[in-house]
Design a protein around this motif. Sequence first.
Motif, PDB file in Angstrom:
ATOM      1  N   GLY A  26     -13.772  -6.439  -3.683  1.00 12.33           N
ATOM      2  CA  GLY A  26     -13.181  -6.971  -2.465  1.00 12.33           C
ATOM      3  C   GLY A  26     -13.209  -5.996  -1.315  1.00 12.33           C
ATOM      4  N   GLN A  27     -12.567  -6.405  -0.256  1.00 14.86           N
ATOM      5  CA  GLN A  27     -12.519  -5.631   0.983  1.00 14.86           C
ATOM      6  C   GLN A  27     -11.102  -5.664   1.526  1.00 14.86           C
ATOM      7  OE1 GLN A  27     -15.293  -4.105   2.439  1.00 14.86           O
ATOM      8  NE2 GLN A  27     -13.809  -3.170   3.792  1.00 14.86           N
ATOM      9  N   LEU A  28     -10.600  -4.497   1.930  1.00 14.27           N
ATOM     10  CA  LEU A  28      -9.285  -4.396   2.538  1.00 14.27           C
ATOM     11  C   LEU A  28      -9.456  -4.478   4.051  1.00 14.27           C
ATOM     12  CD1 LEU A  28      -6.313  -3.907   1.771  1.00 14.27           C
ATOM     13  CD2 LEU A  28      -6.735  -1.468   2.094  1.00 14.27           C
ATOM     14  N   VAL A  29      -8.705  -5.375   4.682  1.00 12.45           N
ATOM     15  CA  VAL A  29      -8.829  -5.623   6.114  1.00 12.45           C
ATOM     16  C   VAL A  29      -7.460  -5.460   6.759  1.00 12.45           C
ATOM     17  CG1 VAL A  29      -9.477  -7.343   7.853  1.00 12.45           C
ATOM     18  CG2 VAL A  29     -10.644  -7.309   5.647  1.00 12.45           C
ATOM     19  N   LYS A  30      -7.392  -4.858   7.947  1.00 12.43           N
ATOM     20  CA  LYS A  30      -6.145  -4.695   8.680  1.00 12.43           C
ATOM     21  C   LYS A  30      -6.124  -5.678   9.838  1.00 12.43           C
ATOM     22  CE  LYS A  30      -2.401  -2.491  10.083  1.00 12.43           C
ATOM     23  NZ  LYS A  30      -1.131  -2.727   9.487  1.00 12.43           N
ATOM     24  N   VAL A  31      -5.048  -6.458   9.940  1.00  9.92           N
ATOM     25  CA  VAL A  31      -4.840  -7.377  11.060  1.00  9.92           C
ATOM     26  C   VAL A  31      -3.458  -7.095  11.639  1.00  9.92           C
ATOM     27  CG1 VAL A  31      -6.328  -9.179  10.081  1.00  9.92           C
ATOM     28  CG2 VAL A  31      -3.876  -9.229   9.634  1.00  9.92           C
ATOM     29  N   CYS A  32      -3.182  -7.643  12.793  1.00  7.65           N
ATOM     30  CA  CYS A  32      -1.865  -7.493  13.401  1.00  7.65           C
ATOM     31  C   CYS A  32      -0.832  -8.138  12.474  1.00  7.65           C
ATOM     32  CB  CYS A  32      -1.846  -8.154  14.773  1.00  7.65           C
ATOM     33  SG  CYS A  32      -0.260  -8.039  15.589  1.00  7.65           S
ATOM     34  N   HIS A  33       0.211  -7.388  12.093  1.00 10.54           N
ATOM     35  CA  HIS A  33       1.190  -7.907  11.143  1.00 10.54           C
ATOM     36  C   HIS A  33       1.907  -9.152  11.653  1.00 10.54           C
ATOM     37  CE1 HIS A  33       3.870  -5.528  13.685  1.00 10.54           C
ATOM     38  NE2 HIS A  33       4.843  -6.301  13.240  1.00 10.54           N
ATOM     39  N   ASN A  34       1.921  -9.366  12.958  1.00  9.88           N
ATOM     40  CA  ASN A  34       2.551 -10.563  13.519  1.00  9.88           C
ATOM     41  C   ASN A  34       1.807 -11.844  13.150  1.00  9.88           C
ATOM     42  OD1 ASN A  34       4.491  -8.975  14.756  1.00  9.88           O
ATOM     43  ND2 ASN A  34       3.308  -8.777  16.636  1.00  9.88           N
TER      44      ASN A  34
ATOM     45  N   GLY B  11       0.387  -6.402   7.392  1.00 12.90           N
ATOM     46  CA  GLY B  11      -0.862  -6.574   8.115  1.00 12.90           C
ATOM     47  C   GLY B  11      -2.109  -6.289   7.301  1.00 12.90           C
ATOM     48  N   TRP B  12      -1.964  -5.759   6.101  1.00 11.79           N
ATOM     49  CA  TRP B  12      -3.129  -5.520   5.249  1.00 11.79           C
ATOM     50  C   TRP B  12      -3.456  -6.790   4.473  1.00 11.79           C
ATOM     51  CZ3 TRP B  12      -6.123  -1.504   5.957  1.00 11.79           C
ATOM     52  CH2 TRP B  12      -5.596  -0.369   6.545  1.00 11.79           C
ATOM     53  N   VAL B  13      -4.748  -7.104   4.404  1.00 12.57           N
ATOM     54  CA  VAL B  13      -5.223  -8.306   3.715  1.00 12.57           C
ATOM     55  C   VAL B  13      -6.320  -7.891   2.750  1.00 12.57           C
ATOM     56  CG1 VAL B  13      -6.290 -10.576   4.008  1.00 12.57           C
ATOM     57  CG2 VAL B  13      -4.717  -9.709   5.751  1.00 12.57           C
ATOM     58  N   TRP B  14      -6.211  -8.311   1.487  1.00 16.76           N
ATOM     59  CA  TRP B  14      -7.234  -8.032   0.480  1.00 16.76           C
ATOM     60  C   TRP B  14      -8.030  -9.317   0.259  1.00 16.76           C
ATOM     61  CZ3 TRP B  14      -9.588  -4.133  -1.721  1.00 16.76           C
ATOM     62  CH2 TRP B  14     -10.350  -4.356  -2.861  1.00 16.76           C
ATOM     63  N   VAL B  15      -9.341  -9.261   0.514  1.00 12.41           N
ATOM     64  CA  VAL B  15     -10.228 -10.412   0.326  1.00 12.41           C
ATOM     65  C   VAL B  15     -11.193 -10.040  -0.785  1.00 12.41           C
ATOM     66  CG1 VAL B  15     -11.895 -11.955   1.424  1.00 12.41           C
ATOM     67  CG2 VAL B  15     -10.056 -10.933   2.790  1.00 12.41           C
ATOM     68  N   SER B  16     -11.241 -10.863  -1.834  1.00 10.94           N
ATOM     69  CA  SER B  16     -12.095 -10.546  -2.978  1.00 10.94           C
ATOM     70  C   SER B  16     -12.822 -11.782  -3.485  1.00 10.94           C
ATOM     71  CB  SER B  16     -11.261  -9.938  -4.110  1.00 10.94           C
ATOM     72  OG  SER B  16     -10.315 -10.864  -4.573  1.00 10.94           O
ATOM     73  N   THR B  17     -13.736 -11.543  -4.409  1.00 15.04           N
ATOM     74  CA  THR B  17     -14.500 -12.602  -5.041  1.00 15.04           C
ATOM     75  C   THR B  17     -13.552 -13.530  -5.809  1.00 15.04           C
ATOM     76  OG1 THR B  17     -16.325 -11.079  -5.314  1.00 15.04           O
ATOM     77  CG2 THR B  17     -16.390 -13.071  -6.642  1.00 15.04           C
TER      78      THR B  17
ATOM     79  N   ILE C 250       0.842  -1.186   0.000  1.00 14.04           N
ATOM     80  CA  ILE C 250       0.000   0.000   0.000  1.00 14.04           C
ATOM     81  C   ILE C 250       0.879   1.238   0.000  1.00 14.04           C
ATOM     82  CG2 ILE C 250      -1.673   1.331   1.311  1.00 14.04           C
ATOM     83  CD1 ILE C 250      -2.857  -1.301   2.237  1.00 14.04           C
ATOM     84  N   GLN C 251       0.651   2.123  -0.992  1.00 11.61           N
ATOM     85  CA  GLN C 251       1.425   3.353  -1.080  1.00 11.61           C
ATOM     86  C   GLN C 251       0.714   4.504  -0.387  1.00 11.61           C
ATOM     87  OE1 GLN C 251       2.248   3.784  -5.302  1.00 11.61           O
ATOM     88  NE2 GLN C 251       4.341   3.154  -4.906  1.00 11.61           N
ATOM     89  N   SER C 252      -0.609   4.624  -0.588  1.00 11.69           N
ATOM     90  CA  SER C 252      -1.343   5.728   0.038  1.00 11.69           C
ATOM     91  C   SER C 252      -2.843   5.452   0.030  1.00 11.69           C
ATOM     92  CB  SER C 252      -1.050   7.044  -0.680  1.00 11.69           C
ATOM     93  OG  SER C 252      -1.409   6.953  -2.039  1.00 11.69           O
ATOM     94  N   PHE C 253      -3.543   6.182   0.908  1.00 13.74           N
ATOM     95  CA  PHE C 253      -5.004   6.137   0.989  1.00 13.74           C
ATOM     96  C   PHE C 253      -5.550   7.455   0.466  1.00 13.74           C
ATOM     97  CE2 PHE C 253      -3.760   3.157   4.296  1.00 13.74           C
ATOM     98  CZ  PHE C 253      -4.657   2.126   4.102  1.00 13.74           C
TER      99      PHE C 253
END
Length: 80
Positions: free
Chosen positions: A27-35, A60-66, A3-6
């Motif tokens: 899709g949907q962008l989801v943030k989780v703990c990077h660990n 920690g960013w996760v992209w979930v899509s069809t 991710i470069q920018s929002f």
Amino acid sequence: AEIQSFFADGSVALHTRSLKYGKLEDGQLVKVCHNLIRRQKMHFTQLPEEGVDIIFGVNGWVWVSTYRPKEAVVPGGLLP
């Protein structure tokens, strides 16, 4: 992908090393703990039974899509 920018409208600018990944849609962008995300050779996962494709970012960013079958992926992007 990295991710470069929002942007104010909710869109995100991504950086990839290749154009073969095309445009991320439906899709949907989801943030989780990077660990929780282990560094691997491949961070792209397809789960056809669940109907989703997942891209795990080591930050920690996760992209979930069809789910899109591999046959639908073409150089330069995804078929509509």
